[in-house]
Write an enzyme that holds these catalytic residues in place. Structure first.
Site, PDB file in Angstrom:
ATOM      1  N   SER A  22       0.832  -1.208   0.000  1.00 51.51           N
ATOM      2  CA  SER A  22       0.000   0.000   0.000  1.00 51.51           C
ATOM      3  C   SER A  22       0.863   1.254   0.000  1.00 51.51           C
ATOM      4  O   SER A  22       2.053   1.209   0.332  1.00 51.51           O
ATOM      5  CB  SER A  22      -0.939   0.012   1.217  1.00 51.51           C
ATOM      6  N   ILE A  23       0.241   2.359  -0.377  1.00 53.82           N
ATOM      7  CA  ILE A  23       0.878   3.678  -0.352  1.00 53.82           C
ATOM      8  C   ILE A  23       0.166   4.507   0.705  1.00 53.82           C
ATOM      9  O   ILE A  23      -1.051   4.683   0.646  1.00 53.82           O
ATOM     10  CB  ILE A  23       0.779   4.382  -1.714  1.00 53.82           C
ATOM     11  N   SER A  24       0.914   4.996   1.683  1.00 50.66           N
ATOM     12  CA  SER A  24       0.341   5.820   2.746  1.00 50.66           C
ATOM     13  C   SER A  24       0.596   7.289   2.461  1.00 50.66           C
ATOM     14  O   SER A  24       1.698   7.665   2.049  1.00 50.66           O
ATOM     15  CB  SER A  24       0.948   5.443   4.102  1.00 50.66           C
ATOM     16  N   SER A 115      14.627   2.894   2.221  1.00 54.66           N
ATOM     17  CA  SER A 115      14.252   4.200   2.773  1.00 54.66           C
ATOM     18  C   SER A 115      13.200   4.079   3.865  1.00 54.66           C
ATOM     19  O   SER A 115      13.128   4.920   4.767  1.00 54.66           O
ATOM     20  CB  SER A 115      13.752   5.125   1.660  1.00 54.66           C
ATOM     21  N   ASP A 116      12.379   3.026   3.828  1.00 49.06           N
ATOM     22  CA  ASP A 116      11.365   2.845   4.873  1.00 49.06           C
ATOM     23  C   ASP A 116      12.005   2.449   6.202  1.00 49.06           C
ATOM     24  O   ASP A 116      11.652   2.992   7.258  1.00 49.06           O
ATOM     25  CB  ASP A 116      10.311   1.819   4.441  1.00 49.06           C
ATOM     26  N   VAL A 117      12.970   1.534   6.155  1.00 50.94           N
ATOM     27  CA  VAL A 117      13.694   1.154   7.374  1.00 50.94           C
ATOM     28  C   VAL A 117      14.463   2.350   7.914  1.00 50.94           C
ATOM     29  O   VAL A 117      14.483   2.613   9.123  1.00 50.94           O
ATOM     30  CB  VAL A 117      14.654  -0.018   7.094  1.00 50.94           C
ATOM     31  N   ASP A 137       8.895  -3.514  12.045  1.00 48.21           N
ATOM     32  CA  ASP A 137       7.900  -3.091  11.056  1.00 48.21           C
ATOM     33  C   ASP A 137       7.310  -4.345  10.427  1.00 48.21           C
ATOM     34  O   ASP A 137       7.995  -5.082   9.715  1.00 48.21           O
ATOM     35  CB  ASP A 137       8.553  -2.209   9.988  1.00 48.21           C
ATOM     36  N   THR A 192      -6.577 -27.608  11.171  1.00 55.06           N
ATOM     37  CA  THR A 192      -5.457 -27.207  10.315  1.00 55.06           C
ATOM     38  C   THR A 192      -5.401 -25.696  10.162  1.00 55.06           C
ATOM     39  O   THR A 192      -4.333 -25.081  10.298  1.00 55.06           O
ATOM     40  CB  THR A 192      -5.580 -27.872   8.931  1.00 55.06           C
TER      41      THR A 192
END
EC number: 2.7.1.33
Length: 265
Positions: A22-24, A115-117, A137, A192
């Site tokens: 997704s794009i936030s 870049s997110d990390v 994350d 299961t």
């Protein structure tokens, strides 16, 4: 301790985090989030579709746009839509740019980070004004990274996220059908489906808590555990150590890095 402030007082900032699923989007004014929404990530996302989305959701005068992207194929479409609608050039956050932060990220080693990390780690130290953090994350992937104000980025682990793991299992198990993951009611499943659900989710509880305890012992630091990510809701009720949950940590980190960027764009 120095507090990072927005260089452009009163500026309206659009912060964008392009992830694999997704794009936030978040609109900030006076360093406060005013609007937040998401759009599913599509690698064939068109200019027309993105422009219309931004026009409907964020029809404001935007002064700055800061972006983190781990899906480069979308970047050009985003740039064109931003420039066309807001008449500003977006700044793409990267680990190899120069930033005026209150601590040195690379005291020991210079890591190549997504870049997110990168945004998560900066957000943890700067937003919460703490010395040592273990940042988890849970999204398409599960990233677990440690950072210290004194020693910089210490390193991390990357695994598949809950739905990534589930999908891999379903694709390779002939008799297993797709189902929705949920917070397990108990550790041991009696079917299961319940057993797979418990196995997928509980592995993150024990991974996170195990790494947390190991790091606190090995480094002799009081790491604060900070958990973010769109799939974190599946694990948070099971975590038995103290933690901070912040769904918007990546966006906060992107905003902080954008404000701290040393250069023109």
């Amino acid at each position: 301790m120095r507090i990072l402030m927005n260089k452009f007082v009163g500026a309206v900032q659009l912060i964008i985090d392009i992830g694999n699923t997704s794009i936030s989007f978040a609109l900030y004014r006076l360093d406060k989030m005013q609007i937040y929404c998401k759009l599913g990530t599509k690698r064939d996302l068109s200019f027309k579709e993105l422009y219309k989305f931004l026009k409907v959701k964020f029809d404001y005068k935007v002064d700055q746009v800061f972006v983190s992207s781990v899906v480069p194929v979308i970047d050009t479409v985003l740039i064109n839509a931003i420039v066309s609608l807001y008449k500003v050039n977006p700044l793409f956050i990267r680990f190899d740019l120069s930033y005026d932060l209150s601590f040195n990220l690379y005291n020991n080693n210079r890591f190549v980070l997504g870049s997110d990390v990168f945004a998560n780690l900066v957000g943890a130290i700067e937003y919460y004004n703490i010395n040592d953090a273990l940042v988890v994350d849970l999204g398409t992937a599960c990233t677990i990274f440690a950072i210290s104000r004194r020693e910089g980025i210490l390193g991390g682990l990357i695994n598949g996220g809950p739905f990534t793991d589930l999908n891999a299992l379903i694709q390779n198990a002939y008799l297993l059908n797709d189902f929705n993951l949920a917070v397990p009611k108990k550790l041991l499943g009696l079917s299961t489906i319940d057993s797979v659900n418990s196995g997928v989710i509980y592995q993150y509880k024990y991974l996170i808590e195990g790494v947390y305890h190991e790091l606190r012992h090995n480094y002799d630091k009081e790491f604060r555990l900070i958990i973010t990510g769109g799939n974190s809701y599946l694990v948070l009720p099971l975590i038995s150590v103290d933690f901070i949950a912040n769904l918007y940590l990546t966006l906060e980190g992107i905003r902080i890095l954008g404000n701290a960027f040393k250069g023109d764009y």
